[in-house]
Design a protein around this motif. Sequence first.
Motif, PDB file in Angstrom:
ATOM      1  N   ASP A   1       0.819  -1.205   0.000  1.00  0.00           N
ATOM      2  CA  ASP A   1       0.000   0.000   0.000  1.00  0.00           C
ATOM      3  C   ASP A   1       0.859   1.263   0.000  1.00  0.00           C
ATOM      4  OD1 ASP A   1      -2.496   1.254  -0.120  1.00  0.00           O
ATOM      5  OD2 ASP A   1      -2.556   1.524   2.052  1.00  0.00           O
ATOM      6  N   GLY A   2       1.894   1.269  -0.837  1.00  0.00           N
ATOM      7  CA  GLY A   2       2.758   2.433  -0.976  1.00  0.00           C
ATOM      8  C   GLY A   2       3.838   2.571   0.085  1.00  0.00           C
ATOM      9  N   VAL A   3       3.903   1.650   1.028  1.00  0.00           N
ATOM     10  CA  VAL A   3       4.903   1.705   2.094  1.00  0.00           C
ATOM     11  C   VAL A   3       5.970   0.643   1.817  1.00  0.00           C
ATOM     12  CG1 VAL A   3       5.318   1.455   4.570  1.00  0.00           C
ATOM     13  CG2 VAL A   3       3.180   2.480   3.769  1.00  0.00           C
ATOM     14  N   LYS A   4       7.231   1.073   1.742  1.00  0.00           N
ATOM     15  CA  LYS A   4       8.330   0.126   1.563  1.00  0.00           C
ATOM     16  C   LYS A   4       8.626  -0.503   2.913  1.00  0.00           C
ATOM     17  CE  LYS A   4      10.597   2.670  -2.124  1.00  0.00           C
ATOM     18  NZ  LYS A   4      11.803   3.428  -2.492  1.00  0.00           N
ATOM     19  N   VAL A   5       8.605  -1.823   2.957  1.00  0.00           N
ATOM     20  CA  VAL A   5       8.845  -2.562   4.191  1.00  0.00           C
ATOM     21  C   VAL A   5      10.101  -3.401   4.008  1.00  0.00           C
ATOM     22  CG1 VAL A   5       7.917  -4.267   5.798  1.00  0.00           C
ATOM     23  CG2 VAL A   5       6.350  -2.712   4.611  1.00  0.00           C
ATOM     24  N   ARG A   6      11.051  -3.231   4.922  1.00  0.00           N
ATOM     25  CA  ARG A   6      12.262  -4.048   4.938  1.00  0.00           C
ATOM     26  C   ARG A   6      12.418  -4.573   6.354  1.00  0.00           C
ATOM     27  NH1 ARG A   6      13.501   0.277   1.911  1.00  0.00           N
ATOM     28  NH2 ARG A   6      14.456   1.425   3.612  1.00  0.00           N
ATOM     29  N   MET A   7      12.608  -5.870   6.461  1.00  0.00           N
ATOM     30  CA  MET A   7      12.782  -6.458   7.786  1.00  0.00           C
ATOM     31  C   MET A   7      13.792  -7.573   7.712  1.00  0.00           C
ATOM     32  SD  MET A   7      10.043  -8.081  10.422  1.00  0.00           S
ATOM     33  CE  MET A   7      10.583  -8.432  12.093  1.00  0.00           C
ATOM     34  N   GLU A   8      14.629  -7.618   8.715  1.00  0.00           N
ATOM     35  CA  GLU A   8      15.503  -8.750   8.960  1.00  0.00           C
ATOM     36  C   GLU A   8      15.490  -8.950  10.467  1.00  0.00           C
ATOM     37  OE1 GLU A   8      19.866  -6.763   9.011  1.00  0.00           O
ATOM     38  OE2 GLU A   8      18.908  -6.907   7.058  1.00  0.00           O
ATOM     39  N   LYS A   9      16.068 -10.007  10.926  1.00  0.00           N
ATOM     40  CA  LYS A   9      16.003 -10.336  12.343  1.00  0.00           C
ATOM     41  C   LYS A   9      16.443  -9.156  13.212  1.00  0.00           C
ATOM     42  CE  LYS A   9      17.331 -13.708  15.731  1.00  0.00           C
ATOM     43  NZ  LYS A   9      16.638 -14.897  16.012  1.00  0.00           N
ATOM     44  N   GLY A  10      15.542  -8.714  14.088  1.00  0.00           N
ATOM     45  CA  GLY A  10      15.857  -7.642  15.033  1.00  0.00           C
ATOM     46  C   GLY A  10      15.730  -6.237  14.497  1.00  0.00           C
ATOM     47  N   LYS A  11      15.275  -6.070  13.236  1.00  0.00           N
ATOM     48  CA  LYS A  11      15.220  -4.730  12.654  1.00  0.00           C
ATOM     49  C   LYS A  11      14.091  -4.640  11.628  1.00  0.00           C
ATOM     50  CE  LYS A  11      18.241  -1.423  10.335  1.00  0.00           C
ATOM     51  NZ  LYS A  11      19.586  -1.228   9.791  1.00  0.00           N
ATOM     52  N   LEU A  12      13.260  -3.614  11.760  1.00  0.00           N
ATOM     53  CA  LEU A  12      12.154  -3.356  10.839  1.00  0.00           C
ATOM     54  C   LEU A  12      12.238  -1.915  10.383  1.00  0.00           C
ATOM     55  CD1 LEU A  12       9.359  -4.082   9.537  1.00  0.00           C
ATOM     56  CD2 LEU A  12       8.332  -3.281  11.666  1.00  0.00           C
TER      57      LEU A  12
END
Length: 96
Positions: free
Chosen positions: A70-81
Motif C-alpha cells: 500500500d505504498g509503504v516500503k517494508v524491509r525487515m531482517e532479524k531484530g530490525k524493521l
Amino acid sequence: MPCIQPANPDKVKEMKEESFIREGKGKLKVTIEGSETLETTINGRLKSIEEIAEMLGVEAKDGKIEAVVDGVKVRMEKGKLELEFESGERMKIEKA
C-alpha cells in the motif's frame, strides 16, 4: 506450495508501530525520521518475520522481508524493521 494472498490495504492502514511489537522482555529503539528525527526506547520485542509477513500478506524470503505494501516500503531482517512512507518519512524499530 503455500498460497500467498495480496495485502489488504484497509487492514494495513489501521496498523501502527505497536502492531509489530510483542510485549515481553527486551528493549526496542523506535526512530521516526521526517522533517525532524524522533527517538524513543520502549519495552518489548519485534514479532517474528513470519508473523509480520502474514500480517502484511507478503512472503518472507531468506529470513527477510522486502516489499511494498500500500505504498509503504517494508524491509525487515532479524531484530530490525524499517518502513518508508510515500511522504519520505521513515520509521525504524530495532533492538536497543
